[in-house]
Design a protein around this motif. Structure first.
Motif, short mmCIF file in Angstrom:
data_model
loop_
_atom_site.label_atom_id
_atom_site.label_comp_id
_atom_site.label_asym_id
_atom_site.label_seq_id
_atom_site.Cartn_x
_atom_site.Cartn_y
_atom_site.Cartn_z
N TYR A 1 139.67 -54.90 23.30
CA TYR A 1 139.63 -54.49 21.88
C TYR A 1 141.04 -54.45 21.29
N LEU A 2 141.98 -53.88 22.05
CA LEU A 2 143.35 -53.78 21.57
C LEU A 2 143.97 -55.17 21.37
N ILE A 3 143.65 -56.09 22.27
CA ILE A 3 144.16 -57.45 22.14
C ILE A 3 143.59 -58.13 20.89
N VAL A 4 142.30 -57.91 20.64
CA VAL A 4 141.67 -58.48 19.45
C VAL A 4 142.37 -57.99 18.18
N GLN A 5 142.79 -56.73 18.17
CA GLN A 5 143.45 -56.17 16.99
C GLN A 5 144.80 -56.83 16.71
N THR A 6 145.38 -57.49 17.72
CA THR A 6 146.65 -58.18 17.52
C THR A 6 146.46 -59.60 16.99
N ARG A 7 145.20 -59.99 16.84
CA ARG A 7 144.91 -61.37 16.43
C ARG A 7 143.98 -61.38 15.22
N ASN A 8 144.35 -60.61 14.21
CA ASN A 8 143.52 -60.48 13.01
C ASN A 8 143.39 -61.79 12.25
N GLU A 9 144.35 -62.70 12.46
CA GLU A 9 144.30 -63.97 11.73
C GLU A 9 143.32 -64.96 12.36
N TRP A 10 142.80 -64.64 13.54
CA TRP A 10 141.84 -65.50 14.22
C TRP A 10 140.42 -65.15 13.80
N ALA A 11 139.52 -66.12 13.94
CA ALA A 11 138.10 -65.84 13.75
C ALA A 11 137.66 -64.83 14.82
N PRO A 12 136.83 -63.85 14.47
CA PRO A 12 136.43 -62.80 15.43
C PRO A 12 135.89 -63.35 16.75
N LEU A 13 135.04 -64.39 16.66
CA LEU A 13 134.46 -64.96 17.88
C LEU A 13 135.55 -65.48 18.80
N HIS A 14 136.52 -66.19 18.23
CA HIS A 14 137.60 -66.76 19.03
C HIS A 14 138.51 -65.66 19.57
N ALA A 15 138.77 -64.65 18.76
CA ALA A 15 139.65 -63.56 19.18
C ALA A 15 139.05 -62.81 20.38
N TRP A 16 137.75 -62.50 20.32
CA TRP A 16 137.10 -61.80 21.43
C TRP A 16 137.02 -62.70 22.66
N ASN A 17 136.72 -63.97 22.43
CA ASN A 17 136.63 -64.93 23.53
C ASN A 17 137.93 -64.96 24.33
N ARG A 18 139.06 -65.09 23.62
CA ARG A 18 140.34 -65.18 24.30
C ARG A 18 140.77 -63.83 24.88
N ALA A 19 140.40 -62.74 24.23
CA ALA A 19 140.77 -61.41 24.72
C ALA A 19 140.12 -61.15 26.08
N PHE A 20 138.84 -61.47 26.20
CA PHE A 20 138.15 -61.28 27.49
C PHE A 20 138.79 -62.16 28.57
N ALA A 21 139.17 -63.38 28.20
CA ALA A 21 139.81 -64.28 29.16
C ALA A 21 141.17 -63.73 29.59
N ASP A 22 141.94 -63.19 28.63
CA ASP A 22 143.26 -62.64 28.93
C ASP A 22 143.17 -61.46 29.89
N VAL A 23 142.23 -60.54 29.62
CA VAL A 23 142.09 -59.36 30.47
C VAL A 23 141.57 -59.75 31.85
N SER A 24 140.69 -60.75 31.90
CA SER A 24 140.19 -61.25 33.19
C SER A 24 141.34 -61.77 34.03
N LEU A 25 142.25 -62.53 33.40
CA LEU A 25 143.43 -63.06 34.11
C LEU A 25 144.32 -61.92 34.60
N PHE A 26 144.53 -60.93 33.75
CA PHE A 26 145.37 -59.79 34.11
C PHE A 26 144.81 -59.06 35.34
N MET A 27 143.50 -58.86 35.37
CA MET A 27 142.89 -58.16 36.50
C MET A 27 142.93 -59.00 37.77
N LEU A 28 142.77 -60.30 37.63
CA LEU A 28 142.90 -61.17 38.80
C LEU A 28 144.32 -61.11 39.33
N GLY A 29 145.29 -61.02 38.42
CA GLY A 29 146.68 -60.87 38.83
C GLY A 29 146.90 -59.60 39.63
N LEU A 30 146.26 -58.50 39.21
CA LEU A 30 146.36 -57.25 39.96
C LEU A 30 145.78 -57.40 41.36
#
Length: 213
Positions: A19-48
């Motif tokens: 959700y916080l990541i989506v808020q940093t991408r207000n210029e993006w379409a909501p669908l795309h913003a959520w799509n990329r946010a979930f991917a980003d957090v997934s990558l972060f957790m895999l990194g952990l």
């Protein structure tokens, strides 16, 4: 903390961070913003997941982190699956050919795009790999497969990590590189940090072996 509570904690943190990541991408379409946010957090957790092992080798006092690794891996997979479903339902509309073809120029004939097709093919393989790891990430699977086979399967997280990196690398830097995305910097930082932790863990293991001789 038992496994159920770990899943609740990580799940809540996952969606909050998304959700916080989506808020940093207000210029993006909501669908795309959520799509990329979930991917980003997934990558972060895999990194952990990738760095917990080396950290515990260097600092055994933090061995309690190992108990969180399985839950982190499961939630990394769940977020990757949500990322995939958003694409399939909201973008390609379950027409799987759209994962390999793009229209050039906009609105005209769909043509095969080698880089785009390869990146999505790698992404599909990664998701399937995630599903296998998630399905077998439980004590029942250990009993059914046996410790040796189960450990071999779960130890291939590095293969999954490489697939995810290749998939992400293309969409961050090569597919429409003119589009702004602040994740480009953190993505490189994650790769470098994981590499350094892996090297440090290896060096620490060698050091301890030499000291014991």
């Amino acid at each position: 903390m038992n496994r159920s509570r770990k899943h609740i904690v990580i799940g809540v943190c996952s969606f909050l961070l998304s959700y916080l990541i989506v808020q940093t991408r207000n210029e993006w379409a909501p669908l795309h913003a959520w799509n990329r946010a979930f991917a980003d957090v997934s990558l972060f957790m895999l990194g952990l997941v990738m760095v917990i092992g080396p950290i515990v080798r260097i600092l055994p006092v933090l061995k309690g982190l190992v108990a969180w690794r399985r839950s982190l891996g499961v939630w990394s997979g769940i977020l990757a699956l949500i990322h995939t479903i958003i694409i399939l339902d909201g973008w390609v509309e379950w027409d799987f050919t759209r994962l390999f073809f793009i229209f050039t120029p906009f609105g005209q004939e769909w043509v095969l795009h080698p880089g785009f097709a390869l990146a999505n093919a790698i992404g599909i393989i990664a998701v399937l790999y995630y599903l296998i790891l998630m399905i077998t990430s439980n004590n029942l699977s250990i009993k059914v497969l046996g410790n040796s086979a189960w450990n071999y399967l779960q130890s291939k997280t590095s293969t999954l990590y490489l697939l995810v990196l290749l998939h992400t690398l293309y969409f961050l830097y090569f597919h429409k590189p003119e589009n702004p995305n602040w994740m480009k910097g953190p993505f490189i930082a994650i790769i470098v940090l994981i590499f350094l932790f892996q090297i440090a863990g290896f060096a620490w293991t060698i050091r301890n072996r030499i000291k014991k001789k």
